[in-house]
Design an enzyme around this catalytic site. Structure first.
Site, PDB file in Angstrom:
ATOM      1  N   LYS A 280       0.840  -1.197   0.000  1.00 20.09           N
ATOM      2  CA  LYS A 280       0.000   0.000   0.000  1.00 20.09           C
ATOM      3  C   LYS A 280       0.877   1.250   0.000  1.00 20.09           C
ATOM      4  CE  LYS A 280      -3.981  -1.786   2.583  1.00 20.09           C
ATOM      5  NZ  LYS A 280      -4.996  -1.538   1.549  1.00 20.09           N
ATOM      6  N   ARG A 354     -10.639 -11.320   1.395  1.00 18.47           N
ATOM      7  CA  ARG A 354     -11.462 -12.377   0.780  1.00 18.47           C
ATOM      8  C   ARG A 354     -10.739 -13.722   0.779  1.00 18.47           C
ATOM      9  NH1 ARG A 354     -11.724  -8.808  -4.595  1.00 18.47           N
ATOM     10  NH2 ARG A 354     -11.469  -7.188  -3.012  1.00 18.47           N
TER      11      ARG A 354
HETATM   12  N1  BES Z   1      -8.355  -3.729   4.266  1.00 14.80           N
HETATM   13  C1  BES Z   1      -8.420  -3.253   2.943  1.00 14.80           C
HETATM   14  C2  BES Z   1      -9.670  -2.436   2.662  1.00 14.80           C
HETATM   15  C3  BES Z   1      -9.697  -1.055   3.242  1.00 14.80           C
HETATM   16  C4  BES Z   1      -8.928  -0.035   2.716  1.00 14.80           C
HETATM   17  C5  BES Z   1     -10.546  -0.778   4.276  1.00 14.80           C
HETATM   18  C6  BES Z   1      -9.000   1.230   3.254  1.00 14.80           C
HETATM   19  C7  BES Z   1     -10.627   0.492   4.804  1.00 14.80           C
HETATM   20  C8  BES Z   1      -9.852   1.502   4.304  1.00 14.80           C
HETATM   21  C9  BES Z   1      -8.423  -4.441   1.981  1.00 14.80           C
HETATM   22  O1  BES Z   1      -7.668  -5.534   2.351  1.00 14.80           O
HETATM   23  C10 BES Z   1      -7.849  -3.948   0.689  1.00 14.80           C
HETATM   24  O2  BES Z   1      -6.695  -3.620   0.670  1.00 14.80           O
HETATM   25  N2  BES Z   1      -8.657  -3.923  -0.359  1.00 14.80           N
HETATM   26  C11 BES Z   1      -8.226  -3.433  -1.622  1.00 14.80           C
HETATM   27  C12 BES Z   1      -8.810  -4.331  -2.668  1.00 14.80           C
HETATM   28  C13 BES Z   1      -8.252  -4.086  -4.038  1.00 14.80           C
HETATM   29  C14 BES Z   1      -6.797  -4.486  -4.084  1.00 14.80           C
HETATM   30  C15 BES Z   1      -9.053  -4.883  -5.032  1.00 14.80           C
HETATM   31  C16 BES Z   1      -8.756  -2.006  -1.766  1.00 14.80           C
HETATM   32  O3  BES Z   1      -9.861  -1.717  -1.334  1.00 14.80           O
HETATM   33  O4  BES Z   1      -8.010  -1.178  -2.293  1.00 14.80           O
HETATM   34 MN    MN Z   2      -5.634  -5.341   1.742  1.00 15.63          MN
END
Ligand code: BES
Ligand code: MN
Ligand code: ZN
Length: 498
Positions: A280, A354
């Site tokens: 990230k 997921r």
């Molecule tokens: N935990 C995150 C989702 C999230 C991000 C929750 C910011 C709250 C605030 C999740 O694991 C994630 O990283 N999801 C990605 C999915 C994408 C790679 C398809 C996202 O939402 O960017």
């Molecule tokens: Mn994630």
């Protein structure tokens, strides 16, 4: 804080502070009129002078009001009668709560339980009062070496009920409000703890602690070697880059008949989500310590249910892991086999929620569930779609989805449905495996749910995406404890229907 119910007239109460509602325009409640009479029109004089219009949330403290036995009278604006609803009631309680913080009174007696809210009974008003007061008193000081000095603050609140007949309902409502509040603050505490303390092992210990407190809860912890035996290749792929051992925690609460199928709650427990190899960006990455708030809500709900000793069976399942980059970490393009047998092409290691949930959802089958609800901070896309007011709900059984929507409304822990239509499933096609773990930029919250839906065909299922609701970002950063109120209300509502 201590709560109590009593029935009686306001002028007869010997208390440090009477709490009385005033609605707009300048209209005293029944209790207010009684005091007004005893004090020869003192309250109406004050109101006439314009110091208290009854505007929603306005407060005014009066001292030594004649004709009463109370040190203070706190007048609280309730807005217009026609605008009264669940939300305004909570707003009224909120202003009472902050007004009391600024007083020397250690206890108070509230007549706000007399306010009429359409469709809501005394039980609702009392349990909401308990929850709102406790909510405002929550501070996360687990890791501060100096605790903030709490000003002389209120220790006890008595709430009035119309007659002695309602005393036992009132006491039950207090017990319920207390149980849900403890569940909420447990969920907040766990959420607010940093990733170096709240690890998968720590979550497992918390589950064990619940088992100690409540003999009705039985906990089982599966280790990575157990998960290997169960062929949970998807869950294990997420923990591959972490030094902390992953845990699969299950908690069984037995309150109902042994042949009754349980409600199964599955909570995402990523104790820190760096994104893994699909790292990230740095901005606000600290907030990914909250990526276990689904797990925290499962623990909080089970604690509330056990404290209320509800006659129902509930199971909690928590896949707990970190998501970190490492030489051994899973890489984009890797293909893994889930417990269900479906192969998954991991195109983005940051879509890890997921990957752990799918194996936990397959594992859930062994409990022969009546319904399964998973709770996860699953997608940033959910925040883009709905903001931070409701959680998203999607599912394969509309009565279950509708029940969750209606339970959420009752406790101001709202959910909003997104469509789980077949058209979206195509976005998860993979050239090399049965399914891909991401579905492109469009409808990210929905395609995440589509992914989960491939693993939930054997039971009634709903998914709650709490990415926008589990914590508050910015200056007031902190976990909210949501959706513990929603989940406990859903369980309470099931008991009434059946
Ligand atoms: N935990 C995150 C989702 C999230 C991000 C929750 C910011 C709250 C605030 C999740 O694991 C994630 O990283 N999801 C990605 C999915 C994408 C790679 C398809 C996202 O939402 O960017
Ligand atoms: Mn994630
Ligand atoms: Zn995540």
């Amino acid at each position: 804080m201590e709560f109590n119910v009593k029935s009686g007239n306001p002028e007869k109460q010997r208390t440090a502070c009477l709490i009385i509602g005033v609605s707009q325009p300048r209209k005293l409640s029944r209790a207010g009129r009684l005091i007004d009479k005893m004090s020869d029109g003192f309250l109406s004089t004050i109101i006439r002078r314009g110091d208290m219009d009854g505007k929603l949330g306005q407060t005014l403290v009066l001292h030594n009001v004649s004709g009463t036995l109370s040190d203070r009278v706190l007048l609280v604006g309730c807005g217009k009668d026609k605008d009264l609803n669940e939300k305004t009631y909570l707003k009224i309680l909120d202003s009472v709560s902050s007004a009391l913080d600024n007083l020397g009174a250690m206890e108070a007696y509230s007549y706000l339980t007399d306010i009429n809210i359409k469709g809501r009974d005394i039980q609702w008003k009392i349990s909401q009062t308990v929850m709102q007061m406790e909510k405002n008193r929550y501070h996360c000081e687990q890791l501060k070496s100096k605790k903030s000095e709490t000003p002389k603050s209120i220790r006890k609140l008595v709430m009035n009920v119309p007659s002695r007949r309602e005393l036992s309902i009132g006491e039950q409502a207090i017990q319920q409000g207390n149980a849900i509040s403890s569940g909420v603050s447990l969920a907040k505490d766990l959420g607010n703890l940093p990733g170096n303390i709240c690890t998968p092992t720590y979550l497992a210990e918390q589950a064990k602690r619940l088992q100690k407190t409540f003999p009705t809860i039985v906990v089982e912890i599966l280790e990575e070697k157990d998960m290997k035996k169960l062929a949970m290749g998807s869950l294990l792929s997420v923990t591959a880059g972490s030094q902390q051992p992953a845990k699969l925690i299950s908690l069984e609460y037995h309150g109902g008949p042994s042949d009754q199928k349980p409600v199964v709650l599955v909570g995402k427990g990523v104790t820190f989500d760096s994104g893994g190899i699909s790292l990230k960006p740095g901005l606000a990455m600290d907030e990914m310590k909250y990526d276990m708030c689904g797990a925290a809500s499962v623990l909080g709900t089970l604690s509330a249910v056990a404290e209320m000793q509800l006659p129902i069976n509930v199971v909690g399942i928590i896949p707990a892991t970190e998501n970190l980059p490492d030489g051994l970490a899973t890489k984009p393009g890797d293909i893994v086999t889930s417990m269900s047998g479906l192969t998954i092409e991991i195109l983005n290691t940051d879509a890890e929620g997921r990957l752990i949930l799918c194996d936990a959802l397959t594992y859930a089958e062994k409990f022969d569930p009546d319904v399964v609800i998973d709770i996860a901070t699953l997608t940033g896309a959910c925040i883009i779609a709905l903001g931070r007011t409701p959680s998203a709900v999607l599912g394969n059984h509309s009565p279950l989805v509708n029940d969750l929507i209606s339970s959420g409304k009752q406790v101001e822990d709202k959910v909003w449905e997104l469509p789980l239509w077949d058209e979206y499933q195509d976005q998860l096609k993979s050239n090399f495996a049965d399914i891909a773990n991401i579905g492109g930029r469009d409808a990210g919250a929905i395609t995440a749910a589509c992914f989960l839906s491939r693993f939930t065909r054997k039971y009634k299922w709903a998914h709650l995406d709490i990415a926008g609701t589990a914590w508050v970002t910015g200056d007031n950063k902190g976990a909210t404890g949501r959706p513990v109120p929603l989940l406990t209300q859903y369980i309470l509502d099931r008991l009434v229907e059946k």
